[in-house]
Design a protein around this motif. Structure first.
Motif, PDB file in Angstrom:
ATOM      1  N   ALA A  87      -4.823  -9.331 -45.037  1.00  0.00           N
ATOM      2  CA  ALA A  87      -4.719  -8.239 -46.168  1.00  0.00           C
ATOM      3  C   ALA A  87      -5.675  -7.127 -46.153  1.00  0.00           C
ATOM      4  N   GLY A  88      -5.373  -5.939 -46.262  1.00  0.00           N
ATOM      5  CA  GLY A  88      -6.467  -4.964 -46.386  1.00  0.00           C
ATOM      6  C   GLY A  88      -7.397  -4.856 -45.216  1.00  0.00           C
ATOM      7  N   THR A  89      -7.143  -4.959 -44.029  1.00  0.00           N
ATOM      8  CA  THR A  89      -7.688  -5.036 -42.979  1.00  0.00           C
ATOM      9  C   THR A  89      -7.987  -3.450 -42.549  1.00  0.00           C
ATOM     10  N   THR A  90      -9.072  -3.066 -42.140  1.00  0.00           N
ATOM     11  CA  THR A  90      -9.163  -1.766 -41.762  1.00  0.00           C
ATOM     12  C   THR A  90      -9.816  -2.088 -40.039  1.00  0.00           C
ATOM     13  N   LEU A  91      -9.097  -1.290 -39.230  1.00  0.00           N
ATOM     14  CA  LEU A  91      -9.398  -1.309 -37.648  1.00  0.00           C
ATOM     15  C   LEU A  91     -10.203  -0.251 -37.436  1.00  0.00           C
ATOM     16  N   ARG A  92     -11.250  -0.079 -36.741  1.00  0.00           N
ATOM     17  CA  ARG A  92     -11.904   0.933 -36.258  1.00  0.00           C
ATOM     18  C   ARG A  92     -11.654   1.367 -34.775  1.00  0.00           C
ATOM     19  N   LEU A  93     -10.999   2.462 -34.690  1.00  0.00           N
ATOM     20  CA  LEU A  93     -10.459   2.885 -33.314  1.00  0.00           C
ATOM     21  C   LEU A  93     -11.100   4.310 -32.958  1.00  0.00           C
ATOM     22  N   SER A  94     -11.967   3.967 -31.628  1.00  0.00           N
ATOM     23  CA  SER A  94     -12.744   4.951 -31.114  1.00  0.00           C
ATOM     24  C   SER A  94     -11.773   5.670 -29.909  1.00  0.00           C
ATOM     25  N   HIS A  95     -11.978   6.909 -29.866  1.00  0.00           N
ATOM     26  CA  HIS A  95     -11.508   7.730 -28.859  1.00  0.00           C
ATOM     27  C   HIS A  95     -12.447   8.862 -28.189  1.00  0.00           C
ATOM     28  N   LEU A  96     -12.110   9.265 -27.122  1.00  0.00           N
ATOM     29  CA  LEU A  96     -13.132  10.042 -26.226  1.00  0.00           C
ATOM     30  C   LEU A  96     -13.007  11.767 -26.484  1.00  0.00           C
ATOM     31  N   SER A  97     -11.650  12.149 -27.235  1.00  0.00           N
ATOM     32  CA  SER A  97     -11.483  13.696 -27.100  1.00  0.00           C
ATOM     33  C   SER A  97     -11.703  14.041 -28.524  1.00  0.00           C
ATOM     34  N   PRO A  98     -11.864  15.380 -28.687  1.00  0.00           N
ATOM     35  CA  PRO A  98     -12.357  16.159 -29.673  1.00  0.00           C
ATOM     36  C   PRO A  98     -10.996  15.903 -30.923  1.00  0.00           C
TER      37      PRO A  98
ATOM     38  N   ASN B 196      -5.139  -0.583 -41.811  1.00  0.00           N
ATOM     39  CA  ASN B 196      -5.412   0.737 -41.994  1.00  0.00           C
ATOM     40  C   ASN B 196      -6.280   0.903 -40.762  1.00  0.00           C
ATOM     41  N   VAL B 197      -6.182   1.979 -40.131  1.00  0.00           N
ATOM     42  CA  VAL B 197      -6.929   2.301 -38.659  1.00  0.00           C
ATOM     43  C   VAL B 197      -7.793   3.660 -38.902  1.00  0.00           C
ATOM     44  N   ARG B 198      -8.906   3.337 -38.886  1.00  0.00           N
ATOM     45  CA  ARG B 198     -10.014   4.297 -39.001  1.00  0.00           C
ATOM     46  C   ARG B 198     -10.402   5.016 -37.874  1.00  0.00           C
ATOM     47  N   ILE B 199     -10.223   6.449 -37.666  1.00  0.00           N
ATOM     48  CA  ILE B 199     -10.295   6.909 -36.243  1.00  0.00           C
ATOM     49  C   ILE B 199     -11.606   7.362 -35.979  1.00  0.00           C
ATOM     50  N   PHE B 200     -12.302   7.224 -35.035  1.00  0.00           N
ATOM     51  CA  PHE B 200     -13.649   7.964 -34.783  1.00  0.00           C
ATOM     52  C   PHE B 200     -13.540   8.860 -33.195  1.00  0.00           C
TER      53      PHE B 200
ATOM     54  N   GLN C  17     -17.093  -7.634 -27.345  1.00  0.00           N
ATOM     55  CA  GLN C  17     -17.817  -8.542 -28.369  1.00  0.00           C
ATOM     56  C   GLN C  17     -17.055  -8.396 -29.679  1.00  0.00           C
ATOM     57  N   GLY C  18     -16.274  -7.626 -29.986  1.00  0.00           N
ATOM     58  CA  GLY C  18     -15.389  -7.681 -31.372  1.00  0.00           C
ATOM     59  C   GLY C  18     -16.160  -6.557 -32.333  1.00  0.00           C
ATOM     60  N   SER C  19     -17.142  -5.410 -32.065  1.00  0.00           N
ATOM     61  CA  SER C  19     -17.937  -4.949 -32.794  1.00  0.00           C
ATOM     62  C   SER C  19     -16.988  -3.471 -32.968  1.00  0.00           C
ATOM     63  N   VAL C  20     -16.268  -3.417 -32.167  1.00  0.00           N
ATOM     64  CA  VAL C  20     -15.116  -2.242 -32.316  1.00  0.00           C
ATOM     65  C   VAL C  20     -13.800  -2.812 -31.980  1.00  0.00           C
ATOM     66  N   ASP C  21     -12.794  -2.320 -32.597  1.00  0.00           N
ATOM     67  CA  ASP C  21     -11.697  -3.216 -32.811  1.00  0.00           C
ATOM     68  C   ASP C  21     -10.571  -2.470 -31.798  1.00  0.00           C
ATOM     69  N   LEU C  22     -10.679  -1.239 -31.787  1.00  0.00           N
ATOM     70  CA  LEU C  22      -9.724  -0.639 -30.765  1.00  0.00           C
ATOM     71  C   LEU C  22     -10.189   0.701 -30.430  1.00  0.00           C
ATOM     72  N   ALA C  23      -9.832   1.147 -28.907  1.00  0.00           N
ATOM     73  CA  ALA C  23     -10.342   2.306 -28.319  1.00  0.00           C
ATOM     74  C   ALA C  23      -9.057   2.987 -27.651  1.00  0.00           C
ATOM     75  N   ILE C  24      -9.191   4.229 -27.356  1.00  0.00           N
ATOM     76  CA  ILE C  24      -8.438   4.734 -26.418  1.00  0.00           C
ATOM     77  C   ILE C  24      -9.363   5.411 -25.392  1.00  0.00           C
ATOM     78  N   GLN C  25      -9.177   5.054 -24.147  1.00  0.00           N
ATOM     79  CA  GLN C  25     -10.244   5.401 -23.116  1.00  0.00           C
ATOM     80  C   GLN C  25     -10.094   4.733 -21.864  1.00  0.00           C
ATOM     81  N   SER C  26     -11.022   4.989 -20.912  1.00  0.00           N
ATOM     82  CA  SER C  26     -10.974   4.463 -19.639  1.00  0.00           C
ATOM     83  C   SER C  26     -11.300   2.885 -19.598  1.00  0.00           C
ATOM     84  N   ILE C  27     -10.712   2.182 -18.520  1.00  0.00           N
ATOM     85  CA  ILE C  27     -11.147   0.621 -18.683  1.00  0.00           C
ATOM     86  C   ILE C  27     -12.283   0.441 -17.485  1.00  0.00           C
TER      87      ILE C  27
ATOM     88  N   LEU D 148      -4.939   2.162 -24.611  1.00  0.00           N
ATOM     89  CA  LEU D 148      -5.172   1.823 -26.135  1.00  0.00           C
ATOM     90  C   LEU D 148      -5.858   0.394 -25.772  1.00  0.00           C
ATOM     91  N   LEU D 149      -6.864   0.042 -25.947  1.00  0.00           N
ATOM     92  CA  LEU D 149      -7.482  -1.383 -25.917  1.00  0.00           C
ATOM     93  C   LEU D 149      -7.687  -1.832 -27.347  1.00  0.00           C
TER      94      LEU D 149
END
Length: 341
Positions: free
Chosen positions: A30-41, A66-70, A87-97, A249-250
């Motif tokens: 409940a009320g979870t916010t996931l931080r999503l990193s990606h590479l592009s502007p 809720n997904v917060r985009i960086f 390590q679990g310090s970032v929840d989601l990312a769109i990037q290379s492996i 999307l990882l």
């Protein structure tokens, strides 16, 4: 390990993800916010896709997730973010492996695993032959492969004209083409088989490298890169389809395990649906960028299916053996057998 991959291909990647994630347990989200990193502007195609993902996840979980985009690597370089996912310090990312922990993941940019958009979709979309292999390789790193983000078919940007660019046996040794550092095991033999000289150079130095004549061109990008990052130094763009560029999307396995079963299933379903939509859109996106290059005065060289197959056959027969050590005997045998059929 890979003896089971053909069976997994038949079952599909989504089932495998559910099983793997369920084994980690789940708690209320409940009320979870996931931080999503990606590479592009901000405003880029990737950023728009990330916002589509965030909006749909929020809507389809009734605001529970809720997904917060960086954007633009705000949370760190992609290699750093990859470790943060583990390590679990970032929840989601769109990037290379990253290949840092398993060199076999160089498979993600292995040359000529696809020659056009249809073969790319078949191999790399969720549940595809190569998607399933990547999913299995990444799993021990405590990272879940949720979906591919199709970026486009790769090409080569050159700061001058290229003679006889469609001949796989031509001599282009006077042209020094940059290969990205971690792509040396795969793309150095690829370009050398196609007649070019090669060198390595970091991404940030490419523009000035061509501008000053230190290098003549670069490989490792798609038409969007040529328009967005190299505008003004590219004279010729060769759409050689050397690799299918994918970001992924990882998800952190820890973050995903902390979602309820229902919310986790929703996140995966949204990711899978948007991945398919992106595969459907990427050909049009590539063609639009190629048109922009033409309009800016760049010579754009495209290839028929037969011409691309000639390049692919040369690389698969003569350059792939040099890449065997990067992915190992078992995986190499699996890949070569698959493409021999």
């Amino acid at each position: 390990m890979f003896s089971k991959l053909n069976r997994r291909a038949a079952l599909g990647a989504t089932t495998a993800l559910f099983v793997g994630l369920a084994s980690l347990g789940s708690v209320a989200s409940a009320g979870t916010t996931l931080r999503l990193s990606h590479l592009s502007p901000p405003g880029s195609d990737m950023d728009k896709w990330a916002h589509q993902f965030a909006d749909r996840v929020s809507a389809e979980t009734d605001g529970e997730i809720n997904v917060r985009i960086f954007p633009a690597s705000q949370l760190g370089d992609w290699e750093e973010v990859y470790e943060q996912l583990s390590q679990g310090s970032v929840d989601l990312a769109i990037q290379s492996i990253s290949t840092k922990f398993d060199s076999r993941l160089a498979l993600t940019w292995f040359p000529y695993t696809a020659v056009d958009y249809d073969s790319a979709r078949e191999a790399w979309n969720t549940g595809g032959f190569l998607f399933n292999i990547v999913d299995e390789l990444v799993e021990p790193q405590q990272i879940n492969v949720l979906a591919p983000y199709a970026f486009g078919l790769g090409g080569m940007a050159v700061g001058k004209e290229v003679d006889d660019p469609k001949n796989p046996d031509a001599d282009h040794s006077s042209l020094k083409i940059r290969v990205w550092p971690s792509g040396v095991p795969t793309h150095k033999p690829t370009l050398e088989r196609l007649g070019y000289s090669t060198t390595t150079m970091p991404w940030a130095e490419l523009y000035t490298g061509v501008q000053t004549g230190v290098i003549d061109g670069m490989v490792g990008g798609v038409p969007e890169n040529a328009v967005r990052d190299w505008n003004g130094v590219v004279k010729t763009w060769l759409q050689i389809n050397d690799h299918f560029e994918i970001n992924w999307l990882l998800g952190s396995a820890m973050s995903m395990a902390n979602l309820s079963d229902e919310d986790r299933a929703t996140v995966l379903a949204v990711a899978k649906d948007l991945a398919t939509q992106r595969f459907d859109a990427v050909e049009a996106a590539d063609n639009a960028y190629l048109d922009q290059l033409r309009e800016s005065g760049v010579t754009v060289v495209t290839y028929s299916r037969e011409e691309i197959e000639a390049l692919a056959d040369a690389v698969r027969s003569d350059a792939w053996p040099a890449m065997k050590g990067e992915i190992g005997d078992e995986l190499y045998e699996l890949i070569t057998t698959h493409y021999a059929n």
